[in-house]
Motif scaffolding. Structure first.
Motif, short mmCIF file in Angstrom:
data_model
loop_
_atom_site.label_atom_id
_atom_site.label_comp_id
_atom_site.label_asym_id
_atom_site.label_seq_id
_atom_site.Cartn_x
_atom_site.Cartn_y
_atom_site.Cartn_z
N LEU A 1 1.96 6.49 1.37
CA LEU A 1 2.17 5.49 2.41
C LEU A 1 3.57 5.60 3.00
CD1 LEU A 1 0.60 2.53 0.44
CD2 LEU A 1 -0.45 3.76 2.33
N ALA A 2 3.71 5.16 4.23
CA ALA A 2 5.00 5.23 4.91
C ALA A 2 5.88 4.03 4.55
CB ALA A 2 4.79 5.27 6.42
N TYR A 3 7.17 4.30 4.29
CA TYR A 3 8.12 3.23 3.98
C TYR A 3 9.42 3.48 4.74
CZ TYR A 3 5.00 2.13 0.09
OH TYR A 3 3.91 1.80 -0.67
N ALA A 4 10.06 2.38 5.14
CA ALA A 4 11.36 2.47 5.81
C ALA A 4 12.48 2.44 4.77
CB ALA A 4 11.51 1.31 6.78
N GLU B 1 5.61 -7.87 -0.30
CA GLU B 1 5.01 -7.52 0.99
C GLU B 1 5.17 -6.03 1.28
OE1 GLU B 1 6.76 -10.05 3.90
OE2 GLU B 1 5.54 -11.79 3.34
N THR B 2 6.31 -5.46 0.88
CA THR B 2 6.54 -4.05 1.15
C THR B 2 5.45 -3.18 0.56
OG1 THR B 2 8.94 -4.30 1.29
CG2 THR B 2 8.11 -2.13 0.69
N PHE B 3 5.08 -3.44 -0.67
CA PHE B 3 4.11 -2.57 -1.34
C PHE B 3 2.66 -3.01 -1.13
CE2 PHE B 3 8.02 -1.97 -3.95
CZ PHE B 3 8.25 -0.65 -3.61
N TYR B 4 2.41 -4.29 -1.25
CA TYR B 4 1.02 -4.73 -1.20
C TYR B 4 0.47 -4.77 0.21
CZ TYR B 4 0.72 -5.50 -6.16
OH TYR B 4 0.67 -5.30 -7.52
N LYS B 5 1.31 -5.07 1.20
CA LYS B 5 0.83 -4.98 2.58
C LYS B 5 0.49 -3.55 2.93
CE LYS B 5 2.66 -8.83 5.24
NZ LYS B 5 3.53 -9.22 6.36
N ALA B 6 1.31 -2.62 2.47
CA ALA B 6 1.05 -1.21 2.75
C ALA B 6 -0.29 -0.79 2.19
CB ALA B 6 2.17 -0.36 2.16
#
Length: 297
Positions: A126-129, A280-285
């Protein structure tokens, strides 16, 4: 006069044919009158007979039929209306969900480190900033390894408690910049002769690593350094302690066995999910990725 009786004019006629109001008739002549013609009786011809009027059954049947037909039409129209209203309000579930903002906290601003709204994936990652530099805090004495402040505080507390229990948790890797990840992915891939798919099984492409977020950390066992970044780390005391206690400090294993992303099992890779932004960073992704897989464009 004792042998005479008066009769009504309807029962006596004058000898000249003229009707009389009443006449005197000898008693013996009474035998010529019928018993039912006595003054107390009403002649049959003059009785008023009331015949019941027949009901218009055919007309009533038509009225009943039309009433039932009208009720049926109304019921059908009402049922069709109920089915159409939800479709007008929400024609498709996909359209309704796509209209919602990607950020459930409101507004259009993404939280730092949040996944891309499109939930784009590359080779299963998954993409992360990247985390902002001013949000990071050192977790080693030399300051070479950093995490987000909330994650750093929890890791240091976890490390101290593990040490008190006789287990040495050693941080091996924490926050990584895009440049760091480019080296780990492309340079190591070339050095090992791996193709991108093979390399992606153990290392994320740049822009798709959890380490960019400042919430992920690789942990080793100080008593068994030879197991660092190896599957054998799962057999160490450090891993056993983490499995039993990491959740108390809001850390979880990122890539367990048979994880849905298809990333190789990494018993050393843990992530912090102890505040709103990290969750939110991980579970939304992951949720966006699942939605994209369910409803491909």
């Amino acid at each position: 006069m004792d042998n005479l009786i008066r009769i009504p004019e309807t029962q006596a006629t004058h000898a000249d044919g003229d009707d009389l109001e009443e006449a005197l008739v000898p008693l013996e002549h009474l035998r010529h009158f019928r018993e039912d013609a006595l003054p107390d009786d009403i002649p049959e011809a003059f009785r008023e007979v009331v015949h019941p009027r027949p009901r218009p059954w055919r007309q009533q049947r038509w009225v009943l039929f039309l009433s039932l037909f009208s009720l049926g039409v109304l019921a059908f129209g009402f049922g069709v209306g109920l089915n159409l209203v939800p479709q007008r309000l929400n024609p498709t579930g996909a359209a309704a969900s796509s209209a919602r903002p990607a950020n459930a906290t409101g507004g259009n601003n993404e939280q730092p480190g949040a996944a891309s709204p499109a939930a784009d994936t590359l080779l299963g990652h998954l993409a992360y900033a990247e985390a902002p530099a001013d949000s990071l805090k050192a977790i080693t004495e030399d300051g070479s390894l950093k995490l987000r402040a909330a994650a750093a505080d929890k890791f240091l507390a976890m490390q101290a408690d593990a040490r008190a229990a006789g287990v040495e948790l050693v941080p091996l890797s924490a926050y990584r910049s895009l440049q760091d990840q480019e080296h780990l992915f492309f340079d190591v891939k070339a050095a090992r002769g791996q193709n991108p798919t093979e390399r992606a099984e153990v290392s994320a492409p740049p822009g798709h690593s959890e380490h960019h977020t400042g919430y992920a950390i690789d942990i080793g066992d100080g008593a068994q350094p030879d197991t660092n970044l190896q599957f054998s780390f799962a057999d160490t005391a450090a891993f056993q302690w983490l499995q039993e206690n990491a959740a108390y400090y809001s850390f979880e294993l990122s890539f367990p066995k048979d994880n849905p992303q298809g990333v190789a099992y990494e018993p050393w890779h843990w992530r912090f999910v102890g505040d709103r932004d990290s969750l939110e960073t991980f579970y939304k992704a992951h949720q966006l990725r699942q939605a994209a897989a369910t409803n491909p464009q």
